[in-house]
Design an enzyme around this catalytic site. Structure first.
Site, PDB file in Angstrom:
ATOM      1  N   THR A   1       0.754  -1.257   0.017  1.00 48.19           N
ATOM      2  CA  THR A   1       0.140   0.118   0.056  1.00 48.19           C
ATOM      3  C   THR A   1       0.704   1.331  -0.096  1.00 48.19           C
ATOM      4  O   THR A   1       0.481   2.261  -0.466  1.00 48.19           O
ATOM      5  CB  THR A   1      -0.803  -0.106   1.299  1.00 48.19           C
ATOM      6  OG1 THR A   1      -1.927  -0.880   1.108  1.00 48.19           O
ATOM      7  CG2 THR A   1      -1.694   1.284   1.322  1.00 48.19           C
TER       8      THR A   1
ATOM      9  N   SER B   1       2.702  -8.069  -0.251  1.00 46.36           N
ATOM     10  CA  SER B   1       3.177  -9.039   0.333  1.00 46.36           C
ATOM     11  C   SER B   1       2.390 -10.429   0.856  1.00 46.36           C
ATOM     12  O   SER B   1       2.862 -11.107   1.331  1.00 46.36           O
ATOM     13  CB  SER B   1       3.623  -8.313   1.860  1.00 46.36           C
ATOM     14  OG  SER B   1       2.235  -8.092   2.596  1.00 46.36           O
TER      15      SER B   1
ATOM     16  N   THR C   1       1.851  -4.241   4.430  1.00 44.70           N
ATOM     17  CA  THR C   1       1.558  -4.456   5.767  1.00 44.70           C
ATOM     18  C   THR C   1       1.074  -5.917   5.905  1.00 44.70           C
ATOM     19  O   THR C   1       1.262  -6.377   7.204  1.00 44.70           O
ATOM     20  CB  THR C   1       0.626  -3.433   6.414  1.00 44.70           C
ATOM     21  OG1 THR C   1      -0.459  -3.697   5.496  1.00 44.70           O
ATOM     22  CG2 THR C   1       1.046  -2.042   6.122  1.00 44.70           C
ATOM     23  N   ASP C   2       0.482  -6.427   5.002  1.00 50.16           N
ATOM     24  CA  ASP C   2      -0.256  -7.935   5.317  1.00 50.16           C
ATOM     25  C   ASP C   2       0.628  -8.861   6.077  1.00 50.16           C
ATOM     26  O   ASP C   2       0.443  -9.603   6.936  1.00 50.16           O
ATOM     27  CB  ASP C   2      -0.792  -8.537   4.295  1.00 50.16           C
ATOM     28  CG  ASP C   2      -2.004  -7.667   3.758  1.00 50.16           C
ATOM     29  OD1 ASP C   2      -2.364  -6.797   4.448  1.00 50.16           O
ATOM     30  OD2 ASP C   2      -2.825  -8.231   2.601  1.00 50.16           O
TER      31      ASP C   2
END
Ligand code: DGL
Length: 330
Positions: A15, A62, A95-96
């Protein structure tokens, strides 16, 4: 005035490299489209914190990262850290799965130089995006001498977290990152302030070096519920060297799944009991007689990071006791 640190910023997507159609698109946007140079141009004042060099290593969400991606990121970071003219590395990341990459680096890099993994919950194009400030803070942390020797860090929402503990705990809010024992510190106006250090061993004090790791053994995760069929457990166990069994509560195992898991252990699959709760420890020989069944327990680690740890541990040993010690030590 002291010399500025030399920091390399590696782009991998997410993101923080995303773009929405309009400023109101805080949550619906395209991921992994901006190059790392473009992202850095949004924070020109970061050059006051450090001499910056950028490189694009990957450009993908990710959620796609597999063991090969982890090895590629680790190897590149390691070769940069080995250079005398590099004082630290920042990795922009979706961020995942940021916590998995960060933990992998935390366990395998052989350097005291700061490594900071950073992402954002809103793309740079959105109203009140956290992208610019998170990246600015990450550079500030990587450039500061107080960040040396404490392993890989994740910076988000003004906070500095140790890679070992941090978990993405919210799918959408800015305040998405939590460490069960609290952040190590925070960043305010480009200055990190620390209040604690990681206790568990990392980087220079682990037996795993990214520079010598080859192909990684296959470890899978099974998420448990009462209606889970033994066939599903058997199918996954058939192809894995390790199995993280994400049980209910304190790593409980439904009665009808005990035998399939014992069978897997008899065939040499390392079965590790974990918990769906996301917090607390799984007590060895607590909910299940692990010694009798030949199973391991995660201690307090969440399932995806337990997968990383078992994967690394299995590169060196199949000994049950040594594997259990890894969960107690790292
Ligand atoms: N595609 C997701 C990822 O790269 C976006 C999530 C994010 O970066 O916040 O993990």
């Amino acid at each position: 005035m002291t010399e500025k640190a030399n920091i390399v910023v590696i782009g991998t997507g997410g993101t923080i490299a995303g773009q929405g159609k309009a400023v109101i698109n805080t949550s619906a946007y395209l991921c992994s489209v901006l190059g790392i140079d473009e992202i850095l141009r949004t924070i020109p004042h970061a050059s006051e914190l450090a001499n910056l060099r950028a490189e694009q290593l990957l450009q993908t969400g990710s959620e796609n990262f597999n063991n090969e991606h982890l090895l590629a990121i680790g190897r590149r970071v390691s070769s940069l850290l080995a250079q005398d003219d590099v004082d630290g590395v920042v990795i922009t990341h979706g961020t995942d799965t940021i916590e998995e990459t960060a933990y992998f680096l935390h366990l395998t890099l052989k350097s005291a130089k700061p490594v900071v993994v950073v992402g954002s919950m809103r793309p740079p194009s959105a109203m009140s995006s956290d992208a610019a400030l998170n990246l600015y803070d990450a550079i500030a942390v990587a450039a500061h001498p107080s960040s040396r020797g404490i392993g890989t860090l994740v910076v988000a929402n003004d906070e500095i977290h140790t890679a070992r503990d941090v978990v993405k705990s919210n799918s959408i809010k800015l305040e998405a990152f939590r460490s069960p024992y609290g952040a190590l510190g925070h960043v305010i106006e480009g200055r990190p302030r620390y209040y604690r250090r990681p206790w568990r061993a990392h980087t220079l004090d682990t037996p795993w070096s990214i520079d010598t790791l080859g192909a990684l053994p296959k470890v899978d995760i099974v998420y448990a519920y009462g209606a889970l069929s033994p066939d599903a457990v058997e199918a996954i166990a058939a192809h894995a060297r390790g199995l993280i069994y994400v049980g209910t509560g304190n790593g409980n195992v439904a009665e009808h799944l005990i035998e399939p898991l014992r069978d897997a252990a008899r065939r040499g699959v390392h079965v590790v009991r974990a918990s769906r709760t996301g917090n607390g420890i799984v007590l060895r020989n607590g909910a299940q007689p692990d010694d009798a069944y030949g199973w391991l327990t995660v201690e307090d680690q969440i399932p995806p990071k337990a997968r990383i740890l078992l994967t690394l541990a299995l590169t060196q040993t199949d000994d049950m006791q040594a594997l259990q010690v890894a969960f107690e030590r790292y």
